[in-house]
Write a protein that holds these residues in place. Structure first.
Motif, short mmCIF file in Angstrom:
data_model
loop_
_atom_site.label_atom_id
_atom_site.label_comp_id
_atom_site.label_asym_id
_atom_site.label_seq_id
_atom_site.Cartn_x
_atom_site.Cartn_y
_atom_site.Cartn_z
N PRO A 95 0.81 -1.23 0.00
CA PRO A 95 0.00 0.00 0.00
C PRO A 95 0.84 1.27 0.00
O PRO A 95 1.95 1.31 0.54
N PHE A 96 0.27 2.32 -0.61
CA PHE A 96 0.93 3.62 -0.72
C PHE A 96 0.26 4.64 0.21
O PHE A 96 0.86 5.11 1.16
N LEU A 97 -0.99 4.99 -0.11
CA LEU A 97 -1.70 6.06 0.61
C LEU A 97 -3.17 5.71 0.74
O LEU A 97 -3.67 4.74 0.18
N PHE A 98 -3.89 6.58 1.46
CA PHE A 98 -5.34 6.57 1.55
C PHE A 98 -5.90 5.20 1.96
O PHE A 98 -5.43 4.60 2.91
N ASP A 99 -6.89 4.72 1.19
CA ASP A 99 -7.59 3.49 1.57
C ASP A 99 -6.77 2.24 1.32
O ASP A 99 -7.19 1.14 1.71
N SER A 110 1.27 -11.03 4.75
CA SER A 110 1.70 -9.81 5.44
C SER A 110 1.54 -8.62 4.50
O SER A 110 1.40 -8.77 3.29
N VAL A 111 1.59 -7.46 5.10
CA VAL A 111 1.59 -6.20 4.35
C VAL A 111 3.04 -5.76 4.16
O VAL A 111 3.85 -5.82 5.10
N VAL A 112 3.38 -5.31 2.95
CA VAL A 112 4.70 -4.75 2.67
C VAL A 112 4.50 -3.28 2.30
O VAL A 112 4.26 -2.96 1.13
N PRO A 113 4.52 -2.35 3.26
CA PRO A 113 4.29 -0.94 2.92
C PRO A 113 5.29 -0.43 1.90
O PRO A 113 6.46 -0.82 1.91
N PHE A 114 4.83 0.42 1.02
CA PHE A 114 5.71 0.94 -0.02
C PHE A 114 6.93 1.64 0.58
O PHE A 114 8.03 1.55 0.04
N CYS A 115 6.72 2.30 1.71
CA CYS A 115 7.84 3.03 2.32
C CYS A 115 8.91 2.08 2.84
O CYS A 115 10.05 2.50 3.08
#
Length: 416
Positions: free
Chosen positions: A340-344, A360-365
């Motif tokens: 995910p990047f931003l928002f929803d 798992s989630v791998v945040p873009f940051c």
């Protein structure tokens, strides 16, 4: 009846309304979709009327991407994005009004311009419904979408949702007031906020099997099930892609949609390395980032392609967790790795993990070759993710998301 749908945003925000529009047309209505110029061919190829709407989501995505790579979940990027919103809304009110004046008996309004559409409907005396693809209304069940990644507790979630709704309405206030003046409506201050929160009927185009309906939502805030995008007429998959799929085991799809338009080269390098490290074949969609994955015969770069067609032919899907791509992956019944990047996007990414579809989630940051490779490996090798993905897909197949909206429109027209 003439149904006008106002749909704004990127592909995942607009495409679901093509499916809803086709079902409405099959029910005997005339249907027009007002959206950005870049979607005109899509709308017309689905056999629906197109009406021009201002705005450039491609340019906005590029601008909103500023500094996201530094902290996709931090406050500075959110403040930078918030400062852009008033300028993006400046022409939207007039766009809704101009589209409606071309002829409409009922107005359906997506979440991006909901306050503006509600005012236009009032001014023109049109019955209207909100048709949202994201759960934006305040609730104790989860924190405001796009604001917090962790629950703040029931009271905290609800309070934060009320605050965010109030702040959002302030961003719309100048254009709302301008519209009310043009339409000869009395000034109402916070009236439009009360109307949307307490009275306006809103249908949400996602499944209760993915996001259970919050028990504290008032009557009139309903879940219909997904509005699956229509397939453009005579679409055929590229022969090169067909050949690649037939030449080996199912690949892992990687695509980030409209995000990271200035990071294509860096992303391409990370993605190729992660796919190789995980030992899987890959199909990499260039998207707005222009992501190129140059490799030997085990990885293929592609342009736009039907997710409905491609995803069931993959071993897993790596994506930005936008609402549209998330729903396409769930429909296909394959494991997911959300970036995910931003928002929803963070909200949908968390739902994928909660459903057991994603490891798992791998945040873009925090995206790296090692982290992405590990998540891909877990997604394709742990059979539990595939089992749960298929179970969700089966439940979604039993739903008809358009049917309750069609019934609501018929009831609305009769009462009007």
């Amino acid at each position: 009846m003439q149904i006008l749908i106002i749909a704004t945003g990127t592909m995942g925000d607009v495409a679901p309304y093509t499916g809803l529009g086709l079902r409405l047309r099959q029910a005997g209505h005339q249907v027009a979709i007002a959206t950005h110029k870049g979607f005109e061919d899509l709308i017309r190829s689905c056999g629906l009327e197109y009406r021009r709407f201002p705005g450039d989501p491609w340019g906005a995505a590029s601008t909103m991407g500023v500094r996201v790579e530094q902290s996709a979940t931090g406050l500075p990027p959110r403040l930078a994005v918030a400062r852009l919103i008033p300028s993006l809304l400046r022409d939207c009110g007039q766009g809704v009004l101009d589209a409606a004046r071309q002829g409409a008996d009922v107005l359906l309004v997506s979440q991006g311009v909901a306050p503006l559409g509600r005012v236009v409907a009032e001014g023109l005396g049109l019955p209207s419904l909100g048709v949202f693809v994201v759960p934006l209304m305040p609730t104790a069940s989860f924190p405001p979408v796009g604001v917090s990644l962790r629950s703040l507790g029931a009271r905290g979630n609800r309070a934060a949702g009320d605050v965010m709704m109030s702040l959002a309405m302030r961003l719309y206030a100048p254009e709302v007031q301008r519209l009310r003046t043009e339409l000869g409506l009395p000034g109402r201050g916070a009236g439009i906020r009360r109307e949307i929160l307490r009275r306006w009927p809103i249908w949400h185009g996602f499944s209760r099997h993915v996001v259970p309906r919050p028990p504290d939502w008032r009557p009139g805030l309903e879940l219909s099930g997904y509005w699956w995008p229509a397939s453009p007429r005579q679409w055929q998959p590229p022969p090169q892609l067909v050949d690649f799929l037939g030449a080996g085991p199912p690949p892992v799809y990687v695509g980030f949609g409209s995000n990271a338009p200035s990071h294509g080269e860096r992303l391409g390098t990370v993605v190729v390395s992660a796919l190789r490290r995980a030992g899987v074949r890959g199909v990499v969609q260039r998207g707005w980032a222009g992501m190129e994955a140059t490799a030997d015969g085990d990885i293929l770069s592609i342009g736009e392609v039907s997710h409905e067609w491609l995803f069931p032919r993959t071993a897993a899907v790596v994506h930005h967790a936008g609402a549209g791509t998330t729903s396409a992956g769930l429909r296909a019944g394959v494991p997911a790795v959300p970036v995910p990047f931003l928002f929803d996007m963070h909200f949908w990414a968390a739902r994928l993990v909660a459903l057991g579809v994603s490891p798992s989630v791998v945040p873009f940051c925090a995206l790296s070759e090692e982290r992405l490779a590990n998540a891909i490996t877990m997604a394709v090798r742990d059979p539990e993710h595939l089992r749960k993905a298929r179970a969700v897909s089966c439940r979604l197949a039993d739903e008809d998301g358009a049917a309750p909206v069609i019934e609501a429109i018929d009831n609305l027209a009769r009462s009007a």
